[in-house]
Design a protein around this motif. Structure first.
Motif, PDB file in Angstrom:
ATOM      1  N   PHE A   1       0.825  -1.202   0.000  1.00 53.46           N
ATOM      2  CA  PHE A   1       0.000   0.000   0.000  1.00 53.46           C
ATOM      3  C   PHE A   1       0.866   1.262   0.000  1.00 53.46           C
ATOM      4  N   GLN A   2       1.925   1.228   0.769  1.00 52.69           N
ATOM      5  CA  GLN A   2       2.818   2.389   0.810  1.00 52.69           C
ATOM      6  C   GLN A   2       3.470   2.621  -0.556  1.00 52.69           C
ATOM      7  N   TRP A   3       3.920   1.571  -1.203  1.00 52.24           N
ATOM      8  CA  TRP A   3       4.511   1.717  -2.540  1.00 52.24           C
ATOM      9  C   TRP A   3       3.487   2.277  -3.527  1.00 52.24           C
ATOM     10  N   LEU A   4       2.259   1.795  -3.449  1.00 48.06           N
ATOM     11  CA  LEU A   4       1.220   2.295  -4.340  1.00 48.06           C
ATOM     12  C   LEU A   4       0.952   3.778  -4.097  1.00 48.06           C
ATOM     13  N   LEU A   5       0.920   4.185  -2.825  1.00 43.24           N
ATOM     14  CA  LEU A   5       0.689   5.586  -2.481  1.00 43.24           C
ATOM     15  C   LEU A   5       1.822   6.477  -3.000  1.00 43.24           C
ATOM     16  N   ILE A   6       3.056   6.005  -2.863  1.00 43.83           N
ATOM     17  CA  ILE A   6       4.206   6.774  -3.362  1.00 43.83           C
ATOM     18  C   ILE A   6       4.135   6.933  -4.874  1.00 43.83           C
ATOM     19  N   SER A   7       3.765   5.880  -5.587  1.00 46.01           N
ATOM     20  CA  SER A   7       3.665   5.949  -7.049  1.00 46.01           C
ATOM     21  C   SER A   7       2.598   6.953  -7.477  1.00 46.01           C
ATOM     22  N   ILE A   8       1.454   6.942  -6.787  1.00 40.50           N
ATOM     23  CA  ILE A   8       0.382   7.874  -7.148  1.00 40.50           C
ATOM     24  C   ILE A   8       0.819   9.316  -6.937  1.00 40.50           C
ATOM     25  N   VAL A   9       1.488   9.585  -5.813  1.00 35.91           N
ATOM     26  CA  VAL A   9       1.962  10.948  -5.543  1.00 35.91           C
ATOM     27  C   VAL A   9       2.967  11.382  -6.597  1.00 35.91           C
ATOM     28  N   TYR A  10       3.869  10.486  -6.982  1.00 37.62           N
ATOM     29  CA  TYR A  10       4.865  10.826  -8.004  1.00 37.62           C
ATOM     30  C   TYR A  10       4.195  11.167  -9.343  1.00 37.62           C
ATOM     31  N   ILE A  11       3.214  10.369  -9.734  1.00 37.32           N
ATOM     32  CA  ILE A  11       2.528  10.618 -11.014  1.00 37.32           C
ATOM     33  C   ILE A  11       1.802  11.962 -10.982  1.00 37.32           C
ATOM     34  N   VAL A  12       1.147  12.272  -9.864  1.00 39.61           N
ATOM     35  CA  VAL A  12       0.430  13.548  -9.753  1.00 39.61           C
ATOM     36  C   VAL A  12       1.390  14.721  -9.850  1.00 39.61           C
ATOM     37  N   VAL A  13       2.540  14.643  -9.151  1.00 43.86           N
ATOM     38  CA  VAL A  13       3.519  15.737  -9.196  1.00 43.86           C
ATOM     39  C   VAL A  13       4.084  15.899 -10.597  1.00 43.86           C
ATOM     40  N   TYR A  14       4.381  14.784 -11.247  1.00 39.42           N
ATOM     41  CA  TYR A  14       4.942  14.847 -12.593  1.00 39.42           C
ATOM     42  C   TYR A  14       3.945  15.489 -13.570  1.00 39.42           C
ATOM     43  N   CYS A  15       2.682  15.089 -13.516  1.00 38.32           N
ATOM     44  CA  CYS A  15       1.681  15.671 -14.416  1.00 38.32           C
ATOM     45  C   CYS A  15       1.495  17.161 -14.142  1.00 38.32           C
ATOM     46  N   THR A  16       1.497  17.555 -12.878  1.00 34.53           N
ATOM     47  CA  THR A  16       1.349  18.972 -12.530  1.00 34.53           C
ATOM     48  C   THR A  16       2.514  19.786 -13.057  1.00 34.53           C
ATOM     49  N   TYR A  17       3.719  19.238 -12.912  1.00 34.03           N
ATOM     50  CA  TYR A  17       4.908  19.942 -13.399  1.00 34.03           C
ATOM     51  C   TYR A  17       4.850  20.129 -14.921  1.00 34.03           C
ATOM     52  N   ASN A  18       4.462  19.108 -15.650  1.00 39.77           N
ATOM     53  CA  ASN A  18       4.357  19.228 -17.114  1.00 39.77           C
ATOM     54  C   ASN A  18       3.306  20.253 -17.504  1.00 39.77           C
ATOM     55  N   ALA A  19       2.197  20.256 -16.792  1.00 39.01           N
ATOM     56  CA  ALA A  19       1.147  21.239 -17.113  1.00 39.01           C
ATOM     57  C   ALA A  19       1.637  22.664 -16.886  1.00 39.01           C
ATOM     58  N   ILE A  20       2.401  22.868 -15.779  1.00 37.77           N
ATOM     59  CA  ILE A  20       2.935  24.211 -15.502  1.00 37.77           C
ATOM     60  C   ILE A  20       3.925  24.625 -16.576  1.00 37.77           C
ATOM     61  N   CYS A  21       4.785  23.687 -17.008  1.00 43.18           N
ATOM     62  CA  CYS A  21       5.763  24.000 -18.057  1.00 43.18           C
ATOM     63  C   CYS A  21       5.075  24.364 -19.362  1.00 43.18           C
TER      64      CYS A  21
END
Length: 556
Positions: free
Chosen positions: A180-200
């Protein structure tokens, strides 16, 4: 024939006896030798035959007799052995009767010597026993120390083992991660990455809009504003009326968010400029415009002011955009060098104080300062601008030493170009002062006309320095296929390749330097030289205007 132990001891004793100087010990040697000789003569083989020949016994006996004779000759009269002095007794009879007869005094001396040796042996045995006891005590203390050290080491090892096991347990507990912890970390990483691309992407779009708006303003056209449809009511046969009141209120309410979005857009553009400098520069170059709205091969505005420092013999303040240089020339009388007795000298020093750039730290000279000093000195001497013979006062005795100090007040790129312009302007403003000879024969400068009546002048009037071919330079930054003339400090930090071209007033090439980057084509170098010649003409006009302005100020 193999020697037995008694014979070996006898031979050693006979060899050591002649070197003995102590009479008591020599007496002991003689007595011991006789005892050993008797033992040697009494020894026999299992067959009953003597183990040593009579010749050997006679030889050993003669040596012992010689030692005894030496001992008897050195004894006092009262201790000498009593021998029969009968002349009728032959030597053979005396020898057969007795080898030597010891007196009673000799026996007493031998007895006393044996007692002394016994006492010495007893004393040595006592000392040996004491040493053994002390050594045994020291060994016991050392064993105690070793035991305590061993116990301390064992305790330390046990503590270290306990700490290691505890650390291993903590690490094993910390490293356990559930699915569960690994899954939570992956979801947070994907959200941050998508947000960063949108800002760029949004920043890039806003930047392109800003650039297009800046280009339209530079060309005189306004950027296209987004159209906002609004409903209007028409009466039959009547003209269109203004928007209703609700539409006006809605438009007024949208004005404030528009202003706020403009500030936010500028902040996003500045963030994109700092985070992605190379794409930001290339986006401008694609539109044939630079980040400061200049054309690619356009230099910054340049100004020159002569006489900026009143205490110097020649000075100038040059500005190249935001880059500012202050140059001053100070003259001093010195003895000319022996190889050139009719010439003066020039010393160049380039200074970069901490106020000129945030990259320069207090207490530490800038790395580029000595490089620019050496390059300036080479250009000024090799171009032929300065005739060092004009700096001579008295051949072989006195000449001028010109100290050229250039201070960088603000460093915003093209430092060498600005320093060379200020140096040339300072020498243009230079005025050689009057020099007089004192009563002691020393030369010193005098000011005004008062010195003419009191001192003998070497030069009759103040004069300007005659300048030859004046060198001027242009630095170009090369990025791919683009040439950027007179780069700023921001452009120099992004672009690696820089070419500095120095030409004189006759458009002759004085110096060409290429710093960093890959190999540059000859066509690009020729283009840089052509730009440097054009820049030289414009700088010459600026210098002439500054000279005229100074003359006007002096006449007024």
């Amino acid at each position: 024939m193999r020697l037995n132990k008694v014979e070996v001891n006898l031979i050693r004793l006979l060899e050591a006896a002649p070197r003995q100087q102590n009479q008591a010990k020599l007496l002991y040697y003689v007595t011991t030798a006789r005892e050993l000789l008797e033992q040697l003569g009494a020894e026999t083989t299992p067959e009953g035959i003597s183990s040593i020949s009579k010749a050997k016994l006679s030889e050993y006996s003669e040596k012992i007799e010689a030692l005894a004779s030496r001992l008897a000759a050195s004894l006092p009269e009262n201790e000498k052995p009593i021998t029969e002095s009968r002349d009728e007794i032959s030597y053979d009879e005396a020898k057969a009767e007795s080898p030597i007869s010891l007196s009673s005094g000799l026996r007493r001396r031998s007895t006393k010597l044996q007692e002394d040796l016994t006492d010495e042996m007893v004393e040595l045995a006592r000392q040996l026993k004491e040493s053994s006891l002390m050594m045994n005590q020291s060994v016991q203390e050392t064993e105690k120390i070793l035991d305590s050290t061993e116990r301390a080491v064992e305790h330390s090892l046990a503590s270290a083992g306990h700490a290691t096991s505890r650390a291993a347990e903590v690490y094993s507990l910390a490293s356990k991660t559930t699915c569960f912890q690994w899954l939570l970390i992956s979801i947070v990483y994907i959200v941050v990455y998508c947000t960063y691309n949108a800002i760029c992407i949004d920043s890039a779009n806003d930047t392109s809009l800003q650039l297009s708006g800046g280009l339209n303003r530079s060309t005189g056209a306004l950027p296209h504003a987004p159209r906002r449809p609004f409903s209007t009511s028409f009466s039959s046969g009547a003209a269109p009326t203004s928007p209703p009141a609700t539409a006006k209120r809605r438009m007024a309410a949208e004005t404030k968010p528009a202003a706020a979005s403009g500030v936010a857009g500028e902040m996003e553009v500045e963030a994109y400029r700092r985070l992605f400098p190379v794409p930001f520069l290339e986006r401008h170059l694609g539109e044939s415009v630079r980040m400061d709205a200049r054309r690619l091969r356009e230099a910054r505005p340049t100004t020159v002011a002569l006489g900026a420092v009143s205490s110097a013999h020649g000075s100038a303040l040059a500005r190249l955009g935001d880059t500012a240089m202050l140059a001053s020339v100070k003259l001093e009388v010195m003895s000319p060098p022996a190889e050139h007795p009719d010439e003066g000298s020039v010393a160049v020093e380039f200074h970069m104080p901490p106020i000129c750039s945030p990259l320069v730290r207090p207490g530490r000279p800038a790395d580029v300062a000595p490089v620019i000093s050496k390059a300036l000195e080479d250009v000024l001497t090799s171009s032929g601008m300065l005739n060092l013979k004009d700096l001579c006062l008295i051949t072989g005795k006195a000449s001028w030493l010109a100290y050229l100090d250039i201070y960088c007040l603000n460093a915003d790129g093209s430092l060498f170009d600005a320093a060379l312009i200020s140096a040339v302007a300072a020498f243009t403003h230079l005025e050689i002062p009057l020099v007089s000879v004192g009563d002691d024969g020393r030369l010193f400068t005098v000011g005004g006309n008062d010195g003419k009546n009191k001192f003998e002048l070497v030069n009759r009037e103040k004069r300007k320095l005659t300048l030859g071919a004046i060198p001027l330079s242009l630095t170009c930054a090369l990025h791919k296929d683009d040439i950027l003339a007179d780069p700023t400090s921001e452009e120099e930090s992004i672009i690696e390749t820089h070419v500095t071209v120095v030409v004189d007033s006759s458009d002759r090439l004085v110096s060409l330097q290429k710093l960093g980057g890959a190999v540059t084509s000859m066509a690009t170098i020729k283009e840089c030289i052509s730009l440097a010649k054009e820049r030289r003409r414009s700088l010459r006009e600026i210098l002439l205007d500054s000279i005229k302005a100074m003359e006007v100020d002096q006449t007024e």
